[in-house]
Structure formats: C-alpha cells, structure tokens
Design a protein around this motif. Structure first.
Motif, PDB file in Angstrom:
ATOM      1  N   GLY A  50       0.814  -1.208   0.000  1.00 26.08           N
ATOM      2  CA  GLY A  50       0.000   0.000   0.000  1.00 26.08           C
ATOM      3  C   GLY A  50       0.847   1.256   0.000  1.00 26.08           C
ATOM      4  O   GLY A  50       0.569   2.211  -0.730  1.00 26.08           O
ATOM      5  N   SER A  51       1.898   1.265   0.816  1.00 26.09           N
ATOM      6  CA  SER A  51       2.795   2.423   0.877  1.00 26.09           C
ATOM      7  C   SER A  51       3.479   2.641  -0.467  1.00 26.09           C
ATOM      8  O   SER A  51       3.553   3.771  -0.972  1.00 26.09           O
ATOM      9  N   MET A  52       3.962   1.576  -1.053  1.00 25.67           N
ATOM     10  CA  MET A  52       4.654   1.681  -2.339  1.00 25.67           C
ATOM     11  C   MET A  52       3.701   2.123  -3.454  1.00 25.67           C
ATOM     12  O   MET A  52       4.062   2.933  -4.317  1.00 25.67           O
ATOM     13  N   ALA A  53       2.479   1.614  -3.432  1.00 27.58           N
ATOM     14  CA  ALA A  53       1.491   1.986  -4.447  1.00 27.58           C
ATOM     15  C   ALA A  53       1.118   3.457  -4.327  1.00 27.58           C
ATOM     16  O   ALA A  53       0.997   4.170  -5.329  1.00 27.58           O
ATOM     17  N   GLY A  54       0.931   3.914  -3.093  1.00 25.83           N
ATOM     18  CA  GLY A  54       0.590   5.317  -2.875  1.00 25.83           C
ATOM     19  C   GLY A  54       1.678   6.248  -3.360  1.00 25.83           C
ATOM     20  O   GLY A  54       1.409   7.259  -4.016  1.00 25.83           O
ATOM     21  N   MET A  55       2.930   5.917  -3.058  1.00 24.92           N
ATOM     22  CA  MET A  55       4.046   6.757  -3.488  1.00 24.92           C
ATOM     23  C   MET A  55       4.190   6.753  -5.008  1.00 24.92           C
ATOM     24  O   MET A  55       4.483   7.784  -5.613  1.00 24.92           O
ATOM     25  N   THR A  56       3.967   5.606  -5.638  1.00 27.45           N
ATOM     26  CA  THR A  56       4.047   5.523  -7.102  1.00 27.45           C
ATOM     27  C   THR A  56       3.004   6.416  -7.759  1.00 27.45           C
ATOM     28  O   THR A  56       3.302   7.168  -8.695  1.00 27.45           O
ATOM     29  N   ALA A  57       1.769   6.359  -7.251  1.00 34.00           N
ATOM     30  CA  ALA A  57       0.690   7.171  -7.813  1.00 34.00           C
ATOM     31  C   ALA A  57       0.952   8.659  -7.616  1.00 34.00           C
ATOM     32  O   ALA A  57       0.674   9.475  -8.500  1.00 34.00           O
ATOM     33  N   VAL A  58       1.490   9.023  -6.453  1.00 35.90           N
ATOM     34  CA  VAL A  58       1.781  10.429  -6.167  1.00 35.90           C
ATOM     35  C   VAL A  58       2.821  10.983  -7.127  1.00 35.90           C
ATOM     36  O   VAL A  58       2.658  12.061  -7.698  1.00 35.90           O
ATOM     37  N   ILE A  59       3.897  10.262  -7.304  1.00 37.62           N
ATOM     38  CA  ILE A  59       4.981  10.731  -8.178  1.00 37.62           C
ATOM     39  C   ILE A  59       4.478  10.923  -9.616  1.00 37.62           C
ATOM     40  O   ILE A  59       4.842  11.894 -10.288  1.00 37.62           O
ATOM     41  N   CYS A  60       3.636  10.020 -10.068  1.00 34.40           N
ATOM     42  CA  CYS A  60       3.142  10.084 -11.449  1.00 34.40           C
ATOM     43  C   CYS A  60       2.166  11.239 -11.689  1.00 34.40           C
ATOM     44  O   CYS A  60       2.052  11.739 -12.810  1.00 34.40           O
ATOM     45  N   THR A  61       1.451  11.677 -10.657  1.00 31.33           N
ATOM     46  CA  THR A  61       0.383  12.666 -10.859  1.00 31.33           C
ATOM     47  C   THR A  61       0.580  13.958 -10.058  1.00 31.33           C
ATOM     48  O   THR A  61      -0.307  14.802 -10.020  1.00 31.33           O
ATOM     49  N   TYR A  62       1.749  14.139  -9.449  1.00 40.79           N
ATOM     50  CA  TYR A  62       1.949  15.259  -8.541  1.00 40.79           C
ATOM     51  C   TYR A  62       1.753  16.644  -9.180  1.00 40.79           C
ATOM     52  O   TYR A  62       1.141  17.526  -8.556  1.00 40.79           O
TER      53      TYR A  62
END
Length: 321
Positions: A126-138
C-alpha cells in the motif's frame, strides 16, 4: 484510497480466458480511475474548504469548517465549493488507476518474489502503491491546490492550462511542479499503507470469521466472496480515519509548500522540516499542524467508503474477480 483482491470461497479458482487476460490491465485501470473520480466528486466541497483552512487563506482563516462551508457560497457562489475540482478529476483518474494497479502488483511481488506475506505485505504494498501514484500525478495536484486556493476577484490563474504555464515560467520550470513532493511522499507512505492495511485486514477477518453475515458471492464469479455494501462502506471509513490521523501534519506541510508563491511566507516554507517548525511555532498543534482535521474526518469517511464500494462494484462489472 485502497482495496484488496476478494477472498476466495470454497472451490477451485476460475482461470480467466485469453480475452480476459489481454484486457485485464485496461479494465483494472478503468475500475480504479472511476472509483477515484466518484470518491473525490463526493467530497469536493470539503476538499476546497480543507485547502483554504490549511493554508490560512486570509478571507476564511478566522472561520471554522462549517462556517467556511457557509461562507464560500455567499462570497463565491455555489460553484465556489467546486473550484479546482476540474483539475482534481484530471489528476484523480490516473491516480486512482495507478494506485490500485500498483498495489496488486506490489503485493504479488512481495509475496511471490520476496516471500513477504501476511498482513505486513499489505502495509508495504500500500505504501509503495501510494508513493508511485503520487509521483506520477503530482504536478496535477499542485495545479489543483493553486486553483482551489484562489478567491473570487483575486484570481492569479485563469484555468488549468494557464496555471501550468505560469508555474513553469515563474517558478523554476519543471521543479516548480514538484514543490512539496518530499512531505507528500513521506505522508503518503503511512496514509496509503495504513489505509490498505486496515481495509484489507478488516475485510479478510470479516470474510474468514463471518462470511455469511458480512459477505456475499461476487456477481461475476460466485466462487469469490466480497463484502456486503454497507460493510464495505464501514471498513473503508475506518481505514480512512486511521490513515488520516497518522499522516495529517505532513499533509498540512505539503499544502503550504505546494501553494508556494501564493503565500506571503513562501520563502520560509521551502523544506519539510522548516515548514513543520514554522507552522508549529506560529499556530501550534491544534490550530496549525492539525488545523482542519475535523474536516478530514468528515471527508475521509465518505470518500474512502465511496472509493472502496465503487471499486468493488467496478471489479464485478468489468469481471476482475
């Protein structure tokens, strides 16, 4: 916003046909994106108020949550409650899609490749998925925050495109879109991790110990159990409340850093540590680091509930179970 694959009931799992496998990624992307958009549209007015309060907007900083909800329509019209929501929809569709897809893949990676299983792999995935999504759409999140912070009659940006151009030209090019990324990633790790962990754990325990009371067969695959709608809503709300409490001060710091030149104290709030220290010294814990938390409790429960319920529904519609 997070969910977990359904828990199988008795009987061997069904093997998807080639056509289902070929389009699985597309269907998974759409399911996550739709879930995210539905969840954020439900709470868009509360999101606008949260940004105004977190960043101490001069027009509303003396008001509380409900007073601000009443004041915004009077000053800016009813649509003022949805200011910045267009940018949010542009961001949240890929954000939700990437997060759900990444979670499933990270969970498989941790379990099959690294041998990490049980509850801990939900937290890590969950932590890794959240960080991946944030970086892609920040960058879209930054633009949305800038638009939502504006007050009628004092617009610095005329729309999404203008905001992108202005930030790029006046705030250091591409780097201007990534102000506040560090606290966002640090905050997203516990938020997404505990959100996935809490919901997944509650779901697994519920379907394991009380399947007849809390679960029902999936409409697209009777061999798979899914939570009943009202139980899904409850578990999602609990997951969101716990995750928000843990990560909220970092969210406050992130918003102030994102707003950048819009705030008069922007030069002070250039790093995570300085921003947290500044907010604490100027406003304290309750009125600074946790300002607007009551609103977040109000907004995260319906948001997470709608996200989980919509995603579960979309999984059945698109045959993802």
């Amino acid at each position: 916003m997070a969910t977990e694959a359904s828990v199988s009931a008795t009987g061997p799992p069904q093997i998807p046909n080639p056509a289902q496998r070929d389009y699985y990624w597309v269907r998974s992307f759409v399911a996550g994106g739709v879930a995210g958009c539905c969840a954020k549209s439900t709470i868009a007015p509360l999101d606008r108020v949260k940004i105004l309060l977190q960043a101490q907007n001069p027009h509303y900083k003396h008001l509380g949550v409900f007073a601000t909800l009443r004041a915004v329509p009077k000053k800016e019209g009813f649509l003022g409650l949805y200011k910045g929501n267009g940018a949010m929809m542009v961001r949240i569709f890929p954000y939700g899609a990437i997060q759900f897809m990444a979670f499933d893949n990270y969970k498989k990676l941790l379990s099959k490749q690294l041998g990490i299983s049980g509850h801990i792999h939900r937290l890590m995935a969950g932590s890794m998925a959240g960080m991946t999504a944030v970086i892609c759409t920040y960058p879209l999140d930054v633009v949305r925050a800038r638009l939502a912070f504006q007050v009628k009659g004092e617009h610095k940006y005329t729309g999404i495109g203008n905001a992108f151009k202005t930030i790029y030209r006046k705030e250091g090019g591409v780097s201007g879109f990534y102000r506040g990324l560090t606290p966002t990633i640090i905050g997203m790790a516990p938020y997404a991790g505990f959100s996935f962990f809490t919901f997944g754990t509650l779901k697994s325990l519920g379907l394991k110990h009380a399947p007849e009371l809390l679960g029902r067969p999936s409409s697209d695959n009777p061999d798979v159990l899914v939570l009943k709608t009202h139980i899904n809503l409850l578990c999602g709300g609990i997951a969101g409340a716990i995750a928000q409490t843990i990560s909220y001060p970092l969210d406050v710091a992130r918003r102030r850093m994102q707003l950048g030149a819009v705030l008069p104290d922007s030069e002070i709030c250039r790093t995570l540590t300085k921003t947290l220290k500044y907010v604490y010294s100027q406003y304290g814990v309750k009125k600074g680091l946790y300002r607007g938390l009551s609103l977040n409790y109000i907004r995260c429960v319906p948001s997470q509930a709608v996200a989980f319920t919509t995603y579960e529904f979309m999984k059945q519609v698109l045959h993802l179970n």
